[in-house]
Scaffold this motif. Structure first.
Motif, PDB file in Angstrom:
ATOM      1  N   VAL A  60      -2.641 -11.700   8.513  1.00 43.60           N
ATOM      2  CA  VAL A  60      -2.565 -10.812   7.367  1.00 43.60           C
ATOM      3  C   VAL A  60      -2.363  -9.375   7.848  1.00 43.60           C
ATOM      4  O   VAL A  60      -3.072  -8.911   8.741  1.00 43.60           O
ATOM      5  CB  VAL A  60      -3.847 -10.902   6.523  1.00 43.60           C
ATOM      6  CG1 VAL A  60      -3.808  -9.907   5.374  1.00 43.60           C
ATOM      7  CG2 VAL A  60      -4.030 -12.321   6.001  1.00 43.60           C
ATOM      8  N   GLN A  61      -1.396  -8.703   7.277  1.00 42.56           N
ATOM      9  CA  GLN A  61      -1.177  -7.287   7.570  1.00 42.56           C
ATOM     10  C   GLN A  61      -1.542  -6.452   6.345  1.00 42.56           C
ATOM     11  O   GLN A  61      -1.191  -6.829   5.219  1.00 42.56           O
ATOM     12  CB  GLN A  61       0.274  -7.005   7.951  1.00 42.56           C
ATOM     13  CG  GLN A  61       0.716  -7.633   9.267  1.00 42.56           C
ATOM     14  CD  GLN A  61       1.098  -9.090   9.116  1.00 42.56           C
ATOM     15  OE1 GLN A  61       1.747  -9.478   8.148  1.00 42.56           O
ATOM     16  NE2 GLN A  61       0.692  -9.912  10.065  1.00 42.56           N
ATOM     17  N   LEU A  62      -2.232  -5.350   6.589  1.00 43.10           N
ATOM     18  CA  LEU A  62      -2.678  -4.466   5.510  1.00 43.10           C
ATOM     19  C   LEU A  62      -2.211  -3.048   5.815  1.00 43.10           C
ATOM     20  O   LEU A  62      -2.405  -2.562   6.929  1.00 43.10           O
ATOM     21  CB  LEU A  62      -4.197  -4.494   5.379  1.00 43.10           C
ATOM     22  CG  LEU A  62      -4.844  -5.863   5.156  1.00 43.10           C
ATOM     23  CD1 LEU A  62      -6.363  -5.747   5.233  1.00 43.10           C
ATOM     24  CD2 LEU A  62      -4.431  -6.444   3.822  1.00 43.10           C
ATOM     25  N   VAL A  63      -1.635  -2.399   4.818  1.00 43.79           N
ATOM     26  CA  VAL A  63      -1.156  -1.034   4.996  1.00 43.79           C
ATOM     27  C   VAL A  63      -1.671  -0.171   3.847  1.00 43.79           C
ATOM     28  O   VAL A  63      -1.353  -0.424   2.684  1.00 43.79           O
ATOM     29  CB  VAL A  63       0.383  -0.972   5.040  1.00 43.79           C
ATOM     30  CG1 VAL A  63       0.846   0.469   5.184  1.00 43.79           C
ATOM     31  CG2 VAL A  63       0.924  -1.825   6.177  1.00 43.79           C
ATOM     32  N   GLU A  64      -2.485   0.834   4.198  1.00 44.78           N
ATOM     33  CA  GLU A  64      -3.040   1.738   3.190  1.00 44.78           C
ATOM     34  C   GLU A  64      -2.112   2.933   2.978  1.00 44.78           C
ATOM     35  O   GLU A  64      -1.368   3.328   3.883  1.00 44.78           O
ATOM     36  CB  GLU A  64      -4.412   2.278   3.608  1.00 44.78           C
ATOM     37  CG  GLU A  64      -5.462   1.230   3.875  1.00 44.78           C
ATOM     38  CD  GLU A  64      -5.652   0.977   5.343  1.00 44.78           C
ATOM     39  OE1 GLU A  64      -6.763   0.576   5.741  1.00 44.78           O
ATOM     40  OE2 GLU A  64      -4.688   1.197   6.108  1.00 44.78           O
ATOM     41  N   SER A  65      -2.225   3.526   1.805  1.00 50.10           N
ATOM     42  CA  SER A  65      -1.521   4.762   1.502  1.00 50.10           C
ATOM     43  C   SER A  65      -2.307   5.519   0.442  1.00 50.10           C
ATOM     44  O   SER A  65      -3.159   4.938  -0.234  1.00 50.10           O
ATOM     45  CB  SER A  65      -0.096   4.485   1.012  1.00 50.10           C
ATOM     46  OG  SER A  65      -0.118   3.704  -0.160  1.00 50.10           O
ATOM     47  N   GLY A  66      -2.020   6.810   0.331  1.00 47.92           N
ATOM     48  CA  GLY A  66      -2.589   7.594  -0.760  1.00 47.92           C
ATOM     49  C   GLY A  66      -3.691   8.553  -0.396  1.00 47.92           C
ATOM     50  O   GLY A  66      -4.197   9.261  -1.268  1.00 47.92           O
ATOM     51  N   GLY A  67      -4.078   8.624   0.866  1.00 46.57           N
ATOM     52  CA  GLY A  67      -5.117   9.580   1.234  1.00 46.57           C
ATOM     53  C   GLY A  67      -4.606  11.008   1.177  1.00 46.57           C
ATOM     54  O   GLY A  67      -3.429  11.262   0.929  1.00 46.57           O
ATOM     55  N   ARG A 122      -5.998   8.335  -5.546  1.00 48.82           N
ATOM     56  CA  ARG A 122      -5.800   6.893  -5.659  1.00 48.82           C
ATOM     57  C   ARG A 122      -5.284   6.373  -4.331  1.00 48.82           C
ATOM     58  O   ARG A 122      -4.283   6.855  -3.803  1.00 48.82           O
ATOM     59  CB  ARG A 122      -4.807   6.567  -6.767  1.00 48.82           C
ATOM     60  CG  ARG A 122      -4.449   5.094  -6.836  1.00 48.82           C
ATOM     61  CD  ARG A 122      -3.495   4.795  -7.967  1.00 48.82           C
ATOM     62  NE  ARG A 122      -4.156   4.823  -9.251  1.00 48.82           N
ATOM     63  CZ  ARG A 122      -3.565   4.469 -10.390  1.00 48.82           C
ATOM     64  NH1 ARG A 122      -2.305   4.078 -10.381  1.00 48.82           N
ATOM     65  NH2 ARG A 122      -4.222   4.517 -11.511  1.00 48.82           N
ATOM     66  N   LEU A 123      -5.979   5.379  -3.808  1.00 43.02           N
ATOM     67  CA  LEU A 123      -5.566   4.707  -2.588  1.00 43.02           C
ATOM     68  C   LEU A 123      -4.981   3.352  -2.933  1.00 43.02           C
ATOM     69  O   LEU A 123      -5.460   2.672  -3.838  1.00 43.02           O
ATOM     70  CB  LEU A 123      -6.752   4.513  -1.639  1.00 43.02           C
ATOM     71  CG  LEU A 123      -7.552   5.754  -1.255  1.00 43.02           C
ATOM     72  CD1 LEU A 123      -8.654   5.362  -0.252  1.00 43.02           C
ATOM     73  CD2 LEU A 123      -6.666   6.835  -0.702  1.00 43.02           C
ATOM     74  N   SER A 124      -3.959   2.963  -2.166  1.00 43.55           N
ATOM     75  CA  SER A 124      -3.369   1.638  -2.334  1.00 43.55           C
ATOM     76  C   SER A 124      -3.351   0.917  -1.005  1.00 43.55           C
ATOM     77  O   SER A 124      -3.289   1.539   0.056  1.00 43.55           O
ATOM     78  CB  SER A 124      -1.942   1.756  -2.874  1.00 43.55           C
ATOM     79  OG  SER A 124      -1.937   2.257  -4.189  1.00 43.55           O
ATOM     80  N   CYS A 125      -3.387  -0.393  -1.085  1.00 46.81           N
ATOM     81  CA  CYS A 125      -3.323  -1.231   0.107  1.00 46.81           C
ATOM     82  C   CYS A 125      -2.371  -2.370  -0.194  1.00 46.81           C
ATOM     83  O   CYS A 125      -2.600  -3.137  -1.132  1.00 46.81           O
ATOM     84  CB  CYS A 125      -4.705  -1.753   0.460  1.00 46.81           C
ATOM     85  SG  CYS A 125      -4.729  -2.961   1.801  1.00 46.81           S
ATOM     86  N   ALA A 126      -1.324  -2.464   0.604  1.00 45.43           N
ATOM     87  CA  ALA A 126      -0.345  -3.533   0.450  1.00 45.43           C
ATOM     88  C   ALA A 126      -0.614  -4.607   1.490  1.00 45.43           C
ATOM     89  O   ALA A 126      -0.750  -4.303   2.683  1.00 45.43           O
ATOM     90  CB  ALA A 126       1.059  -2.980   0.617  1.00 45.43           C
ATOM     91  N   ALA A 127      -0.682  -5.845   1.051  1.00 46.22           N
ATOM     92  CA  ALA A 127      -0.967  -6.973   1.936  1.00 46.22           C
ATOM     93  C   ALA A 127       0.274  -7.833   2.111  1.00 46.22           C
ATOM     94  O   ALA A 127       1.081  -7.974   1.202  1.00 46.22           O
ATOM     95  CB  ALA A 127      -2.105  -7.807   1.371  1.00 46.22           C
ATOM     96  N   SER A 128       0.387  -8.413   3.290  1.00 51.23           N
ATOM     97  CA  SER A 128       1.481  -9.349   3.571  1.00 51.23           C
ATOM     98  C   SER A 128       1.010 -10.374   4.577  1.00 51.23           C
ATOM     99  O   SER A 128      -0.030 -10.196   5.229  1.00 51.23           O
ATOM    100  CB  SER A 128       2.714  -8.606   4.103  1.00 51.23           C
ATOM    101  OG  SER A 128       2.414  -7.935   5.309  1.00 51.23           O
ATOM    102  N   GLY A 129       1.758 -11.460   4.698  1.00 51.52           N
ATOM    103  CA  GLY A 129       1.459 -12.471   5.685  1.00 51.52           C
ATOM    104  C   GLY A 129       0.681 -13.657   5.157  1.00 51.52           C
ATOM    105  O   GLY A 129       0.497 -14.648   5.863  1.00 51.52           O
TER     106      GLY A 129
END
Length: 124
Positions: free
Chosen positions: A2-9, A19-26
């Motif tokens: 699983v890969q997780l990438v945060e954004s929004g800080g 608002r923070l977001s986290c996109a998941a893949s894998g």
């Protein structure tokens, strides 16, 4: 895997919002329990909030009533809406995930997958 990438800080004044977001893949997102943790300088990583596959949530007492976690399964993302921010919310915020069958607690060691973190700085 699983890969997780945060954004929004970023930088915000006390009382403001981010608002923070986290996109998941894998992995199928619906298989994942998701959480946010944070770590301030010279402090241990601490639990902020979690959301399970069915949308059930849990919050740390320090953020109840100010932070809201949500998930968008079709978009494979989890979002943390942070309102009424305080200087003590300043930290690196991490997205974390565990598989649906794993037992999770507020201990970060119960999560297997982590994002790289995103800095949140609240100026007083």
């Amino acid at each position: 895997q699983v890969q997780l990438v945060e954004s929004g800080g970023g930088l915000v004044q006390a009382g403001g919002s981010l608002r923070l977001s986290c996109a998941a893949s894998g992995r199928a997102f619906s298989d994942l329990k998701m959480a946010w943790f944070r770590q301030a300088p010279d402090k241990e990583r601490e639990f902020v909030t979690s959301i399970n596959q069915n949308g059930g949530t849990s919050y740390a007492d320090s953020v109840k009533g100010r932070f809201t976690v949500s998930r968008d399964n079709p978009k494979d993302t989890v979002t943390l809406q942070m309102n009424s921010l305080k200087a003590e919310d300043t930290a690196v915020y991490y997205c974390a995930a565990a598989l649906w069958f794993e037992r999770i607690t507020k201990d970060p060691s119960t999560y297997n997958y982590w994002g790289q973190g995103t800095q949140v700085t609240v100026s007083s």
